[in-house]
Scaffold this active site. Structure first.
Site, PDB file in Angstrom:
ATOM      1  N   TRP A  10      49.848  47.716  39.327  1.00  0.00           N
ATOM      2  CA  TRP A  10      50.355  49.130  39.667  1.00  0.00           C
ATOM      3  C   TRP A  10      49.401  50.198  39.990  1.00  0.00           C
ATOM      4  O   TRP A  10      49.483  51.425  40.216  1.00  0.00           O
ATOM      5  CB  TRP A  10      50.559  49.399  38.018  1.00  0.00           C
ATOM      6  N   LYS A  11      48.127  50.142  39.551  1.00  0.00           N
ATOM      7  CA  LYS A  11      46.604  50.377  40.190  1.00  0.00           C
ATOM      8  C   LYS A  11      46.333  52.143  39.669  1.00  0.00           C
ATOM      9  O   LYS A  11      46.828  51.677  38.012  1.00  0.00           O
ATOM     10  CB  LYS A  11      46.855  51.051  41.429  1.00  0.00           C
ATOM     11  N   HIS A  91      38.450  44.529  43.383  1.00  0.00           N
ATOM     12  CA  HIS A  91      39.524  44.898  43.910  1.00  0.00           C
ATOM     13  C   HIS A  91      38.634  45.579  44.593  1.00  0.00           C
ATOM     14  O   HIS A  91      38.024  46.401  45.231  1.00  0.00           O
ATOM     15  CB  HIS A  91      40.538  46.448  43.364  1.00  0.00           C
ATOM     16  N   GLU A  93      39.250  49.015  46.487  1.00  0.00           N
ATOM     17  CA  GLU A  93      39.252  50.057  45.745  1.00  0.00           C
ATOM     18  C   GLU A  93      38.475  50.463  45.687  1.00  0.00           C
ATOM     19  O   GLU A  93      37.960  51.248  45.140  1.00  0.00           O
ATOM     20  CB  GLU A  93      40.549  50.430  45.411  1.00  0.00           C
ATOM     21  N   GLY A 227      50.207  45.756  45.345  1.00  0.00           N
ATOM     22  CA  GLY A 227      50.366  46.896  44.238  1.00  0.00           C
ATOM     23  C   GLY A 227      52.302  47.812  45.025  1.00  0.00           C
ATOM     24  O   GLY A 227      52.421  47.574  43.670  1.00  0.00           O
ATOM     25  N   GLY A 228      52.292  48.055  45.551  1.00  0.00           N
ATOM     26  CA  GLY A 228      52.921  49.375  45.564  1.00  0.00           C
ATOM     27  C   GLY A 228      54.101  48.814  45.412  1.00  0.00           C
ATOM     28  O   GLY A 228      55.283  49.320  44.765  1.00  0.00           O
TER      29      GLY A 228
HETATM   30  P1  PGA Z   1      49.884  46.666  48.117  1.00  0.00           P
HETATM   31  O1  PGA Z   1      48.475  46.972  46.918  1.00  0.00           O
HETATM   32  O2  PGA Z   1      50.703  45.870  47.783  1.00  0.00           O
HETATM   33  O3  PGA Z   1      50.594  48.282  48.164  1.00  0.00           O
HETATM   34  O4  PGA Z   1      49.139  47.069  49.651  1.00  0.00           O
HETATM   35  C1  PGA Z   1      47.437  45.729  47.289  1.00  0.00           C
HETATM   36  C2  PGA Z   1      46.730  45.356  46.593  1.00  0.00           C
HETATM   37  O5  PGA Z   1      46.113  46.329  46.459  1.00  0.00           O
HETATM   38  O6  PGA Z   1      46.603  44.840  45.009  1.00  0.00           O
END
Ligand code: PGA
Length: 246
Positions: A10-11, A91, A93, A227-228
């Site tokens: 979910w970030k 990750h 990020e 992610g999204g």
């Molecule tokens: P995304 O992100 O599916 O939104 O591309 C994947 C992730 O960063 O784990």
């Protein structure tokens, strides 16, 4: 045979109202694969009450130390105490935003496993790496540096996430995914022996209901880190369905 797993990340998304999505995912039986949602730490405790063990919950990072004077950080034991069984580590990020190195990720993985968590270790090349033909070299170095000596393979998951595919709607070709996953599987086997065959290898980066089945058909892909498309239960469950039905 590696376990099959669809993991949501979910970030930095999700407030209490969004727990309805957790409840909806937990209410849908997923035969044939494990389901994990890595929530913001603030939602773990309430999420665990809703999930009631029907799906697994995870954090998105932990500190390398068990406790101490580290304002704002969260230990692996705290995540476990809040209901997490897994934690995403390294990750891209976090590697970019917090300058996390392979050595830091390895230390966190050790801390996570020490607290009983499954470490979901992420790696992947940048577009610059890929264009320079350095993808396999980069992921091999990340694998060597981010997975600690003495790792418990039964509580390790690897996620291959090309940085340029995250949140962009771009995905590698199936051949490109197969090449990296095959290299990761071989790299694990060279270092850890036959037991490495049981480590789930997830693909991550713009996985959607529309491309999930094709990605899951790639050799050595045991699931996805999403992610999204993990933020809404309907989309996430469609991806779970693509793996469970494989
Ligand atoms: P995304 O992100 O599916 O939104 O591309 C994947 C992730 O960063 O784990």
């Amino acid at each position: 045979m590696a376990r099959r797993l669809v993991a949501g990340n979910w970030k930095m998304h999700g407030l209490g109202a969004d727990l309805a999505e957790v409840a909806a995912v937990a209410a849908a039986p997923a035969a044939g694969c494990e389901v994990l949602l890595c929530l913001p730490a603030t939602l773990l405790h309430r999420g665990a009450a809703l999930a009631q063990g029907r799906i697994a919950l995870g954090g998105q990072d932990c500190h390398r130390a068990g406790q101490g004077a580290h304002t704002g950080d969260i230990s692996a034991a705290m995540l476990a105490d809040a209901g997490a069984t897994h934690v995403i580590l390294g990750h891209s990020e976090r590697r970019a935003d917090h300058a996390e190195t392979d050595a830091m990720v390895a230390a966190k993985a050790q801390a996570a496993q020490g607290a009983g968590l499954v470490a979901v270790v992420c790696l992947g090349e940048t577009l610059g790496d890929r264009d320079a033909g350095r993808t396999l070299e980069v992921v091999a170095a990340q694998l060597a540096g981010s997975v600690p000596e003495g790792v418990d393979l039964a509580r390790l998951v690897l996620a291959y996430e090309p940085v340029w595919a995250i949140g962009t709607g771009r995905t590698p070709t199936e051949a490109q995914i197969a090449e990296v996953h095959g290299a990761l599987r071989a790299g694990l086997a060279a270092r850890f022996g036959a037991a490495a065959a049981d480590v789930p290898l997830l693909y991550g980066g713009s996985v959607k209901p529309g491309n999930a089945a094709a990605i899951f058909a790639v050799p050595d892909v045991d699931g996805a880190l999403v992610g999204g498309a993990s933020l809404k239960a309907a989309e996430f469950l469609a991806i779970v369905g693509a793996l469970a039905g494989r």
